[in-house]
Design a protein around this motif. Structure first.
Motif, short mmCIF file in Angstrom:
data_model
loop_
_atom_site.label_atom_id
_atom_site.label_comp_id
_atom_site.label_asym_id
_atom_site.label_seq_id
_atom_site.Cartn_x
_atom_site.Cartn_y
_atom_site.Cartn_z
N ARG A 1 0.88 -1.14 -0.03
CA ARG A 1 -0.02 -0.08 -0.05
C ARG A 1 0.63 1.13 -0.09
NH1 ARG A 1 -5.17 -0.12 1.80
NH2 ARG A 1 -6.02 -2.43 2.07
N VAL A 2 0.28 2.33 -0.37
CA VAL A 2 1.08 3.46 -0.39
C VAL A 2 0.61 4.41 0.67
CG1 VAL A 2 1.15 5.74 -1.57
CG2 VAL A 2 1.26 3.82 -2.85
N GLU A 3 1.26 4.44 1.91
CA GLU A 3 0.90 5.24 3.13
C GLU A 3 1.14 6.73 2.97
OE1 GLU A 3 2.30 4.04 6.67
OE2 GLU A 3 1.76 1.90 6.38
N GLN A 4 2.02 7.29 1.98
CA GLN A 4 1.93 8.81 1.83
C GLN A 4 2.46 9.17 0.66
OE1 GLN A 4 3.89 10.65 5.43
NE2 GLN A 4 3.44 12.81 4.58
N VAL A 5 2.07 10.38 0.20
CA VAL A 5 2.57 10.89 -1.11
C VAL A 5 2.86 12.45 -0.86
CG1 VAL A 5 2.39 11.38 -3.62
CG2 VAL A 5 1.17 9.02 -2.59
#
Ligand code: ADP
Ligand code: MG
Length: 338
Positions: free
Chosen positions: A211-215
């Motif tokens: 998953r992507v936790e922060q961008v």
């Protein structure tokens, strides 16, 4: 319109969810980095964008066109891998021309474009050498030239500097970034190295377990991590529990204050004891145990002190202080102390 748009992208291998419903938008000309530990799904995501893997769910758009079902060679992308994959029996020039030859680009144009590409990666005049006559950094730049000669819309790079030693890697970070600026191609860059991500990127997506936790831009990700995982992976995890919430503050934002001296007005102050001191040359790292539980790392530049002096701080009672706006709330859990 974004150059790359990934929506609900998912890939499973048996029980393993390698990539778990990821959404990303990457702007034209952006240097975009996917950062995360080994096994977090970065390579699988990149391979789906390239077309080497078929997603189980979700779509991939390149410049507004849905390419999810297109084979790799019909997508406006090129990939640079860690192991260069140069042909050893061919010269540098032939290596760079190879893709154009396959596409039946006429010889004269081929030569001209390859020379331009070699110039862009600062290897003009190296065309007649064999890969074995080049350094690791030069070989990686040939691999880069071989990709940009095709004028892809998007260049995908999977840990391209991973095989280089630290000094060369840092040099190449600066070079890659400036080459990217010059050629103006969108870069999607994969690395597990936080420093690499912070130095090169316009924006970073932090991956954790598919998953992507922060961008966000490097400074936002570093200074305001949104989860405890990011706080620890992108830098040092300094977690404080207060009022039933958890916070982080970066080690270089914290100052040590002698007991008895006045703290800065408006700063957050905590009493504690220095547990450990490490002299690191340019700076010193202090581990401070807080009176109300938890331990913080503090970095202080060695502006004047000699090493013997800083080491004497071990065991000393003092206070640590920082500006409240340098704290970040971590939302994923509440309460408890370290
Ligand atoms: P990263 O590049 O971040 O290290 P990967 O995308 O390579 O991560 O892998 C993500 C997860 O998917 C890992 O658990 C890995 O073991 C698994 N995986 C990747 N490729 C395959 C494959 N071809 N077959 C089975 N499992 C795979
Ligand atoms: Mg990988």
């Amino acid at each position: 319109m974004p150059d790359v748009r990934v929506s609900g992208l998912t890939k499973r291998y048996g029980e393993v969810v390698a990539v778990d419903a990821i959404d990303l938008e990457i702007a034209p000309g952006e240097f975009f980095t996917m950062l995360g530990p080994s096994g977090s799904g970065k390579t699988t995501t990149l391979r789906m964008i390239a077309g080497f893997e078929i997603p189980d769910e979700g779509t991939i758009e390149l410049a507004g066109e849905d390419v999810s079902r297109l084979p790799p060679y019909d997508r406006p992308v090129n990939t640079v891998f860690q192991d260069y994959a140069l042909f050893p029996h061919m010269t540098v020039q032939q290596n760079v021309e190879y893709g154009l030859m396959v596409k039946r680009v006429p010889k004269g144009e081929r030569r001209k474009r390859a020379e331009e590409a070699l110039e862009m990666v600062r290897l003009a005049g190296y065309g007649e050498r064999k890969p074995s006559q080049l350094s690791g950094g030069q070989r990686q730049r040939v691999a880069l030239a071989r990709a940009i000669v095709n004028r892809p819309r998007v260049l995908l790079l999977d840990e391209p500097l991973g095989a280089l030693d630290l000094k060369l890697r840092q040099q190449m970070q600066v070079e890659l970034k400036s080459i990217q600026r010059e050629v103006g191609i969108t870069f999607v860059y994969v690395t597990h190295d936080q420093e690499e991500a912070l130095t090169m990127s316009d924006r970073i997506a932090v991956f954790n377990q598919g998953r992507v936790e922060q961008v966000g831009p490097p400074a936002a990700v570093y200074e305001h991590p949104q989860s405890e995982f990011i706080a620890g992976f992108v830098g040092v995890s300094n977690v404080i529990a207060r009022d039933g919430r958890r916070y982080t503050v970066r080690p270089e934002k914290i100052r040590l204050v002698e007991n008895g001296s006045e703290p800065e007005p408006g700063w957050h102050v905590e009493p504690g004891v220095v547990q450990d001191v490490q002299y690191v040359g340019a700076f010193t790292r202090y581990h401070v145990a807080l009176d109300r539980g938890g331990e913080l790392q503090v970095l202080a530049q060695n502006l004047a002190e000699g090493s013997s002096q800083v080491l004497e701080a071990k065991g000393r009672r003092l206070r640590v202080q920082w500006r409240p706006e340098q704290e970040s709330v971590i939302d994923e859990s509440e309460g408890g102390s370290e």
